[in-house]
Design a protein around this motif. Structure first.
Motif, PDB file in Angstrom:
ATOM      1  N   PHE A 189       0.818  -1.205   0.000  1.00  0.00           N
ATOM      2  CA  PHE A 189       0.000   0.000   0.000  1.00  0.00           C
ATOM      3  C   PHE A 189       0.862   1.271   0.000  1.00  0.00           C
ATOM      4  N   HIS A 190       2.017   1.208   0.649  1.00  0.00           N
ATOM      5  CA  HIS A 190       2.882   2.381   0.710  1.00  0.00           C
ATOM      6  C   HIS A 190       3.545   2.695  -0.623  1.00  0.00           C
ATOM      7  N   ARG A 191       3.404   1.797  -1.604  1.00  0.00           N
ATOM      8  CA  ARG A 191       3.964   2.042  -2.935  1.00  0.00           C
ATOM      9  C   ARG A 191       2.939   2.642  -3.893  1.00  0.00           C
ATOM     10  N   VAL A 192       1.683   2.684  -3.493  1.00  0.00           N
ATOM     11  CA  VAL A 192       0.615   3.072  -4.417  1.00  0.00           C
ATOM     12  C   VAL A 192       0.822   4.479  -4.966  1.00  0.00           C
ATOM     13  N   ALA A 193       1.127   5.443  -4.113  1.00  0.00           N
ATOM     14  CA  ALA A 193       1.288   6.828  -4.575  1.00  0.00           C
ATOM     15  C   ALA A 193       2.395   6.944  -5.616  1.00  0.00           C
ATOM     16  N   GLU A 194       3.460   6.213  -5.399  1.00  0.00           N
ATOM     17  CA  GLU A 194       4.578   6.223  -6.354  1.00  0.00           C
ATOM     18  C   GLU A 194       4.132   5.659  -7.703  1.00  0.00           C
ATOM     19  N   TYR A 195       3.425   4.531  -7.677  1.00  0.00           N
ATOM     20  CA  TYR A 195       2.963   3.913  -8.920  1.00  0.00           C
ATOM     21  C   TYR A 195       1.943   4.809  -9.628  1.00  0.00           C
ATOM     22  N   HIS A 211      -2.815  18.277 -29.251  1.00  0.00           N
ATOM     23  CA  HIS A 211      -2.800  16.935 -29.819  1.00  0.00           C
ATOM     24  C   HIS A 211      -4.134  16.238 -29.591  1.00  0.00           C
ATOM     25  N   SER A 212      -4.543  15.384 -30.494  1.00  0.00           N
ATOM     26  CA  SER A 212      -5.756  14.605 -30.286  1.00  0.00           C
ATOM     27  C   SER A 212      -5.471  13.465 -29.329  1.00  0.00           C
ATOM     28  N   ARG A 213      -6.508  13.043 -28.658  1.00  0.00           N
ATOM     29  CA  ARG A 213      -6.379  11.953 -27.683  1.00  0.00           C
ATOM     30  C   ARG A 213      -6.188  10.622 -28.412  1.00  0.00           C
ATOM     31  N   ILE A 214      -5.296   9.779 -27.889  1.00  0.00           N
ATOM     32  CA  ILE A 214      -5.160   8.449 -28.469  1.00  0.00           C
ATOM     33  C   ILE A 214      -6.159   7.528 -27.786  1.00  0.00           C
ATOM     34  N   ASP A 215      -6.450   6.439 -28.431  1.00  0.00           N
ATOM     35  CA  ASP A 215      -7.442   5.529 -27.883  1.00  0.00           C
ATOM     36  C   ASP A 215      -6.830   4.606 -26.829  1.00  0.00           C
ATOM     37  N   ASP A 216      -7.464   4.584 -25.655  1.00  0.00           N
ATOM     38  CA  ASP A 216      -7.189   3.594 -24.618  1.00  0.00           C
ATOM     39  C   ASP A 216      -5.723   3.396 -24.287  1.00  0.00           C
ATOM     40  N   PRO A 217      -5.009   4.425 -23.841  1.00  0.00           N
ATOM     41  CA  PRO A 217      -3.621   4.230 -23.413  1.00  0.00           C
ATOM     42  C   PRO A 217      -3.594   3.402 -22.133  1.00  0.00           C
ATOM     43  N   CYS A 218      -2.788   2.377 -22.066  1.00  0.00           N
ATOM     44  CA  CYS A 218      -2.760   1.502 -20.892  1.00  0.00           C
ATOM     45  C   CYS A 218      -1.333   1.108 -20.569  1.00  0.00           C
ATOM     46  N   TYR A 219      -0.849   1.562 -19.423  1.00  0.00           N
ATOM     47  CA  TYR A 219       0.477   1.192 -18.953  1.00  0.00           C
ATOM     48  C   TYR A 219       0.271   0.470 -17.631  1.00  0.00           C
ATOM     49  N   SER A 220       0.443  -0.817 -17.592  1.00  0.00           N
ATOM     50  CA  SER A 220       0.055  -1.593 -16.428  1.00  0.00           C
ATOM     51  C   SER A 220       1.211  -1.843 -15.472  1.00  0.00           C
ATOM     52  N   ILE A 221       0.862  -1.875 -14.171  1.00  0.00           N
ATOM     53  CA  ILE A 221       1.798  -2.212 -13.107  1.00  0.00           C
ATOM     54  C   ILE A 221       1.103  -3.221 -12.201  1.00  0.00           C
ATOM     55  N   ALA A 279       1.626   8.093  -9.441  1.00  0.00           N
ATOM     56  CA  ALA A 279       2.293   9.261 -10.021  1.00  0.00           C
ATOM     57  C   ALA A 279       2.963   8.909 -11.348  1.00  0.00           C
ATOM     58  N   ASP A 280       3.590   7.753 -11.403  1.00  0.00           N
ATOM     59  CA  ASP A 280       4.241   7.311 -12.634  1.00  0.00           C
ATOM     60  C   ASP A 280       3.218   7.115 -13.752  1.00  0.00           C
ATOM     61  N   LEU A 281       2.094   6.450 -13.419  1.00  0.00           N
ATOM     62  CA  LEU A 281       1.056   6.199 -14.423  1.00  0.00           C
ATOM     63  C   LEU A 281       0.410   7.495 -14.907  1.00  0.00           C
ATOM     64  N   VAL A 282       0.123   8.411 -13.972  1.00  0.00           N
ATOM     65  CA  VAL A 282      -0.495   9.683 -14.350  1.00  0.00           C
ATOM     66  C   VAL A 282       0.420  10.460 -15.281  1.00  0.00           C
ATOM     67  N   ALA A 283       1.705  10.531 -14.951  1.00  0.00           N
ATOM     68  CA  ALA A 283       2.647  11.294 -15.774  1.00  0.00           C
ATOM     69  C   ALA A 283       2.749  10.717 -17.182  1.00  0.00           C
ATOM     70  N   ARG A 284       2.882   9.401 -17.280  1.00  0.00           N
ATOM     71  CA  ARG A 284       3.032   8.773 -18.593  1.00  0.00           C
ATOM     72  C   ARG A 284       1.762   8.903 -19.422  1.00  0.00           C
ATOM     73  N   LYS A 285       0.621   8.726 -18.780  1.00  0.00           N
ATOM     74  CA  LYS A 285      -0.633   8.815 -19.525  1.00  0.00           C
ATOM     75  C   LYS A 285      -0.919  10.232 -19.985  1.00  0.00           C
ATOM     76  N   ARG A 286      -0.596  11.222 -19.164  1.00  0.00           N
ATOM     77  CA  ARG A 286      -0.811  12.603 -19.570  1.00  0.00           C
ATOM     78  C   ARG A 286       0.074  12.958 -20.768  1.00  0.00           C
ATOM     79  N   ALA A 287       1.277  12.443 -20.756  1.00  0.00           N
ATOM     80  CA  ALA A 287       2.171  12.716 -21.881  1.00  0.00           C
ATOM     81  C   ALA A 287       1.601  12.124 -23.172  1.00  0.00           C
ATOM     82  N   VAL A 288       1.166  10.881 -23.104  1.00  0.00           N
ATOM     83  CA  VAL A 288       0.628  10.212 -24.285  1.00  0.00           C
ATOM     84  C   VAL A 288      -0.682  10.851 -24.729  1.00  0.00           C
TER      85      VAL A 288
END
Length: 473
Positions: free
Chosen positions: A112-118, A137-147, A120-129
Motif C-alpha cells: 500500500f505504501h507504494r501506491v502513490a509512487e505507482y 494533440h488529439s487523444r489516443i485511444d485507450d492508453p494503458c500502462y500496467s503495473i 504518479a508514474d502512471l499519471v505522468a506517462r498517460k498525460r504525456a501520451v
C-alpha cells in the motif's frame, strides 16, 4: 478533448473490513501528501482506486462489477488511471490485467505504501501520451500502462502509520499487525495477508499520541488476530505479584496506550478466542479505558463443525470464556461472527449453533452464508450445502440475533449513557449520532459544536439497532 488539471484528483472505494478501511486511509494520505485532491465520485477523478476484499465471493463480485462499469469512463477519458488494491488484488495478481482491459494498476496487501509512487508514474506517462504536453494533440485511444506488484515486503506492517483526519474526527483505526497464522479452513486471509508480523509498541504509541494531539478521543486497534499481537516478535514479561501467568505483548501494548493522556476509549478487533488468556481477562477488568464491548467470533455452535473449520476451541470453552469476560467487566456488550452452511453442516449442527446463540444472548452478530474461496481446504470438502438451505438458515438465525439485539437495546430505555459524538446521522443529517462505550449507536438532536465531544444522553426509545435520546449536561 482532455483538459489538464494542475491538481490530479483521486477517488478510492473500499470493500470489506475495518482493516481495509485503514489501508485505504493510508493510501489517501500518501496521495494527498503528493498534492492530489480527494473527491467523492469516480466521475470527477483522474485516478480511481478500488480497495478489495476476498473473504466472501460477494465482495469480489461487487468490486469486479464496479471496475467493469468504470470502463465507460475510459472511453471518454483514456488518460484516467484505474487500479485494484488489497486482498483480491493480492490473490489474483496480474491475471486481473488480462481480464479487465482498462485496468492499469494491481497492488497487493504488503505494498500500500507504494501506491502513490505507482500512481504518479502512471499519471505522468498517460498525460504525456494523451497530449497534455501539447494540449492541441488529439487523444489516443485507450492508453494503458500496467503495473502489478503483489510481492512480499519485509517491514510492511510498519508502513500503515499515517492518515488524514477529517475536521473534528473523534475516532480512528490503528493497525498494529498484519497477517494471520491460524489457517482456518474457510479463510483465504493467510494467503492474501501473509504470516503474522507486528509493529513495535513504541511505534504504535507514537501514532496514537499524534492522533490525540489532533483531537481524536477513541482508538480501535486492528489486526487479523489482534489479541495475538507480537507473540512471535516480542517477549512476555512477569505478571502482577502473586500471579502465575506472564503478561503478553498485547496486554503490554494495552497498558502502554492506556497511559496516554487524551485517550478516552480504547477498542480492539478482531480477536480469537484462544488469545484470551488470564492476563487479558484481568486487563479487561483493570484497564478502565478499554471500552465495554468485545467482538468475539464464534463461527459455529457445533463442535464437529468447529473442528472441521480448524477453530481450535470447543463450544464449551467458548461459553466459559463468555462467562469470564462478563464477570471481568459487568455490563460488557458482546458481538460475534457466525457462518451458516459450512460444508457438512447438518440440521443438528445448525440447531446447536442456534441454541448456543439463544443461550449466550449476544448484543448483535454478523451472520454469513458460507462462501467457497479459492485455494482454501473447505472449498474442496465434500457435502457442500445447497444455497437454498444456507439462505433459510441465515434468515432463521438473523431472526434470533435481531430479537436478542432488540432486548439488549430495550434495557437501555430510560437510562443515561455516555456517548462520543461522531457526526451527522447517516439516515437523517439533521440529527447527530454517536456511540456508547458498549458500541451502540445513539441518535439525537444537538448543535454541530457537540461533534467530537463526550457527553451523556438519556435514552428515550429503541428502534431496531439504534437508540434515540436527548443530551443532558
Amino acid at each position: 478533448m482532455y483538459r489538464s488539471r494542475a491538481v490530479p484528483k483521486f477517488f478510492i472505494k473500499t470493500y470489506g473490513c475495518q482493516m481495509n478501511e485503514r489501508d485505504s486511509e493510508q493510501v489517501a494520505h500518501s496521495l494527498i501528501t503528493r498534492g492530489y485532491e480527494r473527491v467523492d465520485s469516480e466521475v470527477d477523478a483522474d485516478v480511481v482506486l478500488l480497495n478489495t476484499c476476498s473473504v466472501r465471493d460477494m465482495a469480489e463480485q461487487k468490486a469486479l462489477g464496479k471496475m467493469g462499469m468504470l470502463g465507460r469512463i475510459r472511453k471518454d477519458r483514456p488518460e484516467t488511471v484505474f487500479g485494484f488494491l488489497g486482498c483480491m488484488a493480492q490473490a489474483r495478481g496480474a491475471e486481473l490485467l488480462k481480464e479487465i482491459p482498462h485496468l492499469d494498476l494491481v497492488v497487493g496487501t504488503q505494498k500500500f505504501h507504494r501506491v502513490a509512487e505507482y500512481v504518479a508514474d502512471l499519471v505522468a506517462r498517460k498525460r504525456a501520451v494523451a497530449g497534455v504536453v501539447d494540449p492541441g494533440h488529439s487523444r489516443i485511444d485507450d492508453p494503458c500502462y500496467s503495473i502489478a506488484d503483489v510481492e512480499e515486503e519485509a517491514g510492511s506492517q510498519s508502513t500503515i502509520r499515517e492518515q488524514s483526519l477529517a475536521r473534528k474526527q473523534a475516532t480512528a483505526f490503528v493497525s498494529i499487525m498484519q497477517g494471520c497464522n491460524m489457517h482456518c479452513t474457510f479463510c483465504i486471509v493467510p494467503r492474501t495477508r501473509g504470516a503474522e508480523r507486528s509493529r513495535t509498541i513504541s511505534e504504535i504509541v507514537s501514532e496514537v499520541r499524534a492522533l490525540m494531539s489532533q483531537g481524536v478521543k477513541e482508538v480501535t486497534l486492528l489486526g487479523q488476530i489482534v489479541n495475538l499481537y507480537g507473540r512471535h516478535e516480542f517477549p512476555s514479561v512477569a505478571g502482577a505479584p502473586g500471579r502465575n501467568y506472564k503478561k503478553s505483548p498485547f496486554v503490554q501494548l494495552l497498558e502502554a496506550l492506556s497511559a496516554i493522556d487524551g485517550l478516552e476509549r480504547l477498542r480492539f478487533t478482531s480477536p480469537h478466542p484462544i488469545g484470551f488468556r488470564d492476563d487479558l481477562i484481568e486487563a479487561i477488568a483493570y484497564l478502565p479505558k478499554l471500552a465495554e464491548h468485545m467482538h468475539l467470533p464464534l463461527q459455529s455452535g457445533s463442535n464437529r463443525i468447529l473442528k472441521a473449520m480448524r477453530r481450535t476451541y470447543t463450544t464449551e470453552k467458548y461459553a466459559q470464556l463468555v462467562d469470564r469476560i462478563r464477570a471481568a467487566r459487568p455490563g460488557i456488550a458482546l458481538t460475534t461472527d457466525i457462518i451458516v452452511g459450512f460444508p457438512g453442516e447438518t440440521d443438528s449442527d445448525y440447531k446447536a449453533t442456534r441454541d448456543l446463540v439463544e443461550q449466550l444472548q449476544f448484543d448483535n452478530a454478523f451472520v454469513f452464508r458460507y462462501s467457497p474461496r479459492r485455494e482454501t481446504p473447505a472449498a474442496n470438502m465434500p457435502d457442500q450445502i445447497d444455497e437454498a438451505i444456507k439462505e433459510a438458515r441465515n434468515r432463521d438465525l438473523l431472526g434470533v440475533v435481531d430479537a436478542s439485539a432488540r432486548r439488549a437495546n430495550e434495557k437501555l430505555v430510560g437510562t443515561r449513557v455516555e456517548v462520543l459524538c461522531e457526526g451527522p446521522s447517516k439516515t437523517n443529517a439533521a440529527r447527530l449520532m454517536g456511540r456508547t462505550r458498549t458500541n451502540k449507536v445513539v441518535v439525537f438532536e444537538a448543535g454541530r459544536d457537540r461533534i467530537g465531544e463526550i457527553f451523556d444522553v438519556v435514552i428515550e426509545h429503541a428502534n431496531g439497532f439504534s437508540l434515540y435520546g436527548h443530551p443532558v449536561d
